[in-house]
Design a protein around this motif. Structure first.
Motif, PDB file in Angstrom:
ATOM      1  N   SER A  22      -6.068  -6.885   0.785  1.00 37.57           N
ATOM      2  CA  SER A  22      -7.175  -6.076   0.277  1.00 37.57           C
ATOM      3  C   SER A  22      -7.536  -4.959   1.249  1.00 37.57           C
ATOM      4  O   SER A  22      -7.778  -3.815   0.840  1.00 37.57           O
ATOM      5  N   ASN A  56       0.858  -1.180   0.000  1.00 37.87           N
ATOM      6  CA  ASN A  56       0.000   0.000   0.000  1.00 37.87           C
ATOM      7  C   ASN A  56       0.899   1.237   0.000  1.00 37.87           C
ATOM      8  O   ASN A  56       2.123   1.140   0.102  1.00 37.87           O
ATOM      9  N   VAL A 106      -2.762   3.276  -6.294  1.00 33.57           N
ATOM     10  CA  VAL A 106      -3.457   2.115  -6.851  1.00 33.57           C
ATOM     11  C   VAL A 106      -3.628   2.276  -8.353  1.00 33.57           C
ATOM     12  O   VAL A 106      -3.506   1.306  -9.119  1.00 33.57           O
ATOM     13  N   SER A 135     -15.904  -3.295  -1.968  1.00 30.81           N
ATOM     14  CA  SER A 135     -15.819  -2.321  -3.063  1.00 30.81           C
ATOM     15  C   SER A 135     -16.565  -1.021  -2.781  1.00 30.81           C
ATOM     16  O   SER A 135     -16.079   0.065  -3.122  1.00 30.81           O
ATOM     17  N   SER A 158      -2.357  -0.290 -11.130  1.00 27.12           N
ATOM     18  CA  SER A 158      -3.235  -0.893 -12.132  1.00 27.12           C
ATOM     19  C   SER A 158      -2.597  -0.904 -13.517  1.00 27.12           C
ATOM     20  O   SER A 158      -2.934  -1.748 -14.361  1.00 27.12           O
ATOM     21  N   SER A 211      -7.128   6.469  -5.559  1.00 24.99           N
ATOM     22  CA  SER A 211      -5.749   6.469  -5.090  1.00 24.99           C
ATOM     23  C   SER A 211      -4.784   6.493  -6.272  1.00 24.99           C
ATOM     24  O   SER A 211      -4.830   5.607  -7.136  1.00 24.99           O
ATOM     25  N   ASN A 239     -13.425  -0.651  -7.956  1.00 26.35           N
ATOM     26  CA  ASN A 239     -12.852  -1.273  -6.761  1.00 26.35           C
ATOM     27  C   ASN A 239     -13.028  -2.787  -6.782  1.00 26.35           C
ATOM     28  O   ASN A 239     -12.091  -3.555  -6.515  1.00 26.35           O
ATOM     29  N   LEU A 250      -4.919  -2.123   1.219  1.00 26.06           N
ATOM     30  CA  LEU A 250      -5.066  -1.233   0.070  1.00 26.06           C
ATOM     31  C   LEU A 250      -6.332  -0.394   0.167  1.00 26.06           C
ATOM     32  O   LEU A 250      -6.313   0.824  -0.031  1.00 26.06           O
ATOM     33  N   ALA A 251      -7.441  -1.042   0.480  1.00 30.45           N
ATOM     34  CA  ALA A 251      -8.737  -0.355   0.440  1.00 30.45           C
ATOM     35  C   ALA A 251      -8.865   0.703   1.517  1.00 30.45           C
ATOM     36  O   ALA A 251      -9.504   1.745   1.296  1.00 30.45           O
ATOM     37  N   LEU A 307     -10.063  -5.608  -6.951  1.00 31.16           N
ATOM     38  CA  LEU A 307      -9.838  -6.557  -5.858  1.00 31.16           C
ATOM     39  C   LEU A 307     -10.084  -8.005  -6.278  1.00 31.16           C
ATOM     40  O   LEU A 307      -9.529  -8.924  -5.677  1.00 31.16           O
ATOM     41  N   LEU A 313      -9.467   2.942  -3.244  1.00 35.61           N
ATOM     42  CA  LEU A 313      -8.844   2.334  -4.410  1.00 35.61           C
ATOM     43  C   LEU A 313      -8.984   3.166  -5.683  1.00 35.61           C
ATOM     44  O   LEU A 313      -7.995   3.553  -6.300  1.00 35.61           O
TER      45      LEU A 313
END
Length: 524
Positions: free
Chosen positions: A398, A64, A487, A458, A491, A484, A512, A401-402, A516, A481
């Motif tokens: 998860s 993260n 993130v 999500s 991606s 960000s 999201n 990150l979230a 994930l 997510l």
């Protein structure tokens, strides 16, 4: 029965600090002093071009932005060095306040168990007439178990010493204890805190000893029932098969039987009172918290284990055996293989295992040194991004990150998700622990459940920010997510099919979920 001559020689022996660590004698031809201090940080990872996010996804519970900043400040090699030899765990004040408020953080284990035993006995006396005491007792055990699981998860999510948290769980799984037996739900928090955590990145013999002397392990594997003329081999067998040498590693059934004799009298005492000990044995009785060595239950005869003579002299026999088992080449290989399966591949090469085992033996069981041999290997570097996540790794990564930058106050949803995916904390009934291979977790049903978890996360999971007294933050934070930059940058490293799928998302919540649930999020 004890004969007069051996007993008189035994009682005349001087016993000092039986629970203190024995002085380690270096293996023949090995200078272990070389390994007592951390080596200087190398440049292996940076020279190999290891990407920060790939290293983070393997060494931590999940990459993260917060941990990425931590790595960027020092570089990949020094970051790994700090993770291997760092010790202080500082979590956000809000998280620490939750941990500090827990019963398991405030009350010593022995005092807690003494009080619980009174409640259990009272409940037994009322059995058949009033079941409320039994229900209250069971609910308290459940509450203490949940505290232990919550504390572990909060540290996994928020601790900057991520490798220590990973290794703490690795060893909890290696020395697996199922919470459903007896009153072990009340002991597991202390087992992690005082047996596993202090040694997770330390010395293997010290770690092994801490588990052997802990009442949770002794109860789980029935050694409290192991006594002279009433031998119980359960713990002795698992100590060799699962904790040290591994199955088919050269020990015999006779070795197991002899080890069980060494372990006679090693047990627990769940009351504040010491038993009455015969005068000639009283000076060798040992009590430390709930741990008890009762010499009246011990077989003082001579033993022979792995070709080594063990003179009968009480608890010091166990100290000798712990050193013997810790220094077996089979133990070095077995532990190295398990570490490599956990961190590198389901099928690590023989060369990697041998190199790690060599370091393990030469360093007398130094865990960080053994890990460093693995982390700096070409095989580890080549494996980054390919290791399949078990449910705990998937869930925690998860969450990290979230909700990076937000402090959850209720781990209930996370615990429920782990139950749904078949990996509840301390939920493995057999002592072998959960498997760390892809085949154990990659079933269609597992993937469907992970999709459900991704969907739940999500759009936000308000229950994560809802305390037990039903108060909720006025505006629970939403997952970061889709908004960000970190993130978004991640991606762009995903596969072409995943990127195309993300481009089709119509809302941040859908983006999201797709992120994930992506194939790349299933690996580390």
């Amino acid at each position: 029965m004890l004969t007069a001559a051996p007993l008189s020689r035994f009682v005349s022996t001087s016993f000092v600090c039986l629970l203190a660590a024995c002085a380690h004698q270096s293996p023949s031809g090995t200078n272990t002093a070389t390994y007592k201090s951390p080596p200087p940080a190398s440049k292996v990872l940076s020279q190999a071009g290891v990407k920060p996010e790939q290293l983070l996804n393997r060494v931590t519970w999940g990459s993260n932005f917060s941990t990425y900043q931590q790595l960027q400040a020092v570089g990949t090699d020094l970051f790994l060095h700090q993770q291997l030899w760092g010790r202080a765990t500082v979590v956000p004040p809000v998280v620490q306040a939750q941990i500090s408020a827990m019963t398991i953080s405030q009350q010593p284990l022995d005092q807690m168990i003494f009080a619980l035993e009174k409640r259990r006995i009272a409940a037994e006396q009322q059995k058949g007439t009033d079941d409320s005491l039994r229900k209250d007792y069971q609910q308290e055990l459940n509450r203490l178990a949940r505290e232990a699981m919550t504390r572990s998860l909060l540290r996994d999510i928020y601790s900057p010493n991520q490798l220590q948290e990973q290794m703490t769980w690795f060893w909890m799984n290696h020395f697996n204890i199922h919470s459903g037996k007896h009153n072990l739900r009340a002991m597991l928090g202390d087992f992690e805190e005082n047996a596993i955590r202090p040694h997770a990145l330390g010395n293997f013999r010290d770690l092994l000893k801490a588990t052997v002397y802990h009442p949770a392990m002794l109860r789980y594997l029935d050694n409290e029932h192991n006594a002279v003329n009433r031998i119980n081999e359960n713990y002795a067998r698992e100590l060799m098969e699962l904790h040290t040498m591994g199955v088919n590693s050269g020990y015999t059934q006779r070795d197991v039987q002899e080890l069980a004799r060494v372990l006679t009298g090693v047990g627990v005492n769940l009351t504040p009172n010491n038993p009455k000990i015969r005068p000639e044995l009283s000076r060798v009785y040992v009590r430390h918290g709930l741990f008890e060595f009762n010499p009246q239950r011990h077989d003082f005869g001579e033993k022979q284990i792995l070709g080594t003579r063990i003179p009968g002299r009480g608890l010091n026999e166990l100290e000798d055996v712990l050193t013997l088992l810790s220094r077996q080449p089979a133990t070095a290989r077995y532990i190295s293989q398990k570490m490599a399966v956990y961190f590198v591949s389901d099928t690590p090469s023989e060369a990697l295992i041998q190199n790690m085992a060599k370091t393990f033996l030469e360093s007398d069981g130094n865990i960080p040194r053994t890990l460093l041999t693995m982390f700096e290997s070409p095989e580890f570097i080549a494996s980054l991004g390919n290791k399949f996540k078990d449910p705990l790794h998937y869930t925690v990564s998860s969450i990290r990150l979230a909700y990076d930058g937000n402090c959850i106050v209720n781990t209930g949803p996370i615990l429920n998700w782990l139950n749904m995916m078949g990996e509840p904390l301390n939920g493995r009934q057999t002592p072998d622990g959960y498997a760390m291979t892809e085949s154990a977790w990659a079933s269609p049903g597992q993937m469907a459940t992970r999709f459900d978890v991704a969907r739940a996360l999500s759009a936000g999971t308000p229950a994560l920010f809802k305390t037990d007294n039903q108060t909720m933050l006025e505006k629970p934070p939403a997952p970061a997510l889709a908004n960000s930059m970190y993130v978004k940058t991640l991606s762009q490293t995903l596969g072409k099919d995943t990127q195309q799928t993300l481009e089709q998302a119509k809302t941040p919540a859908e983006w999201n979920m797709l992120f994930l649930a992506s194939p790349e999020m299933m690996r580390r």
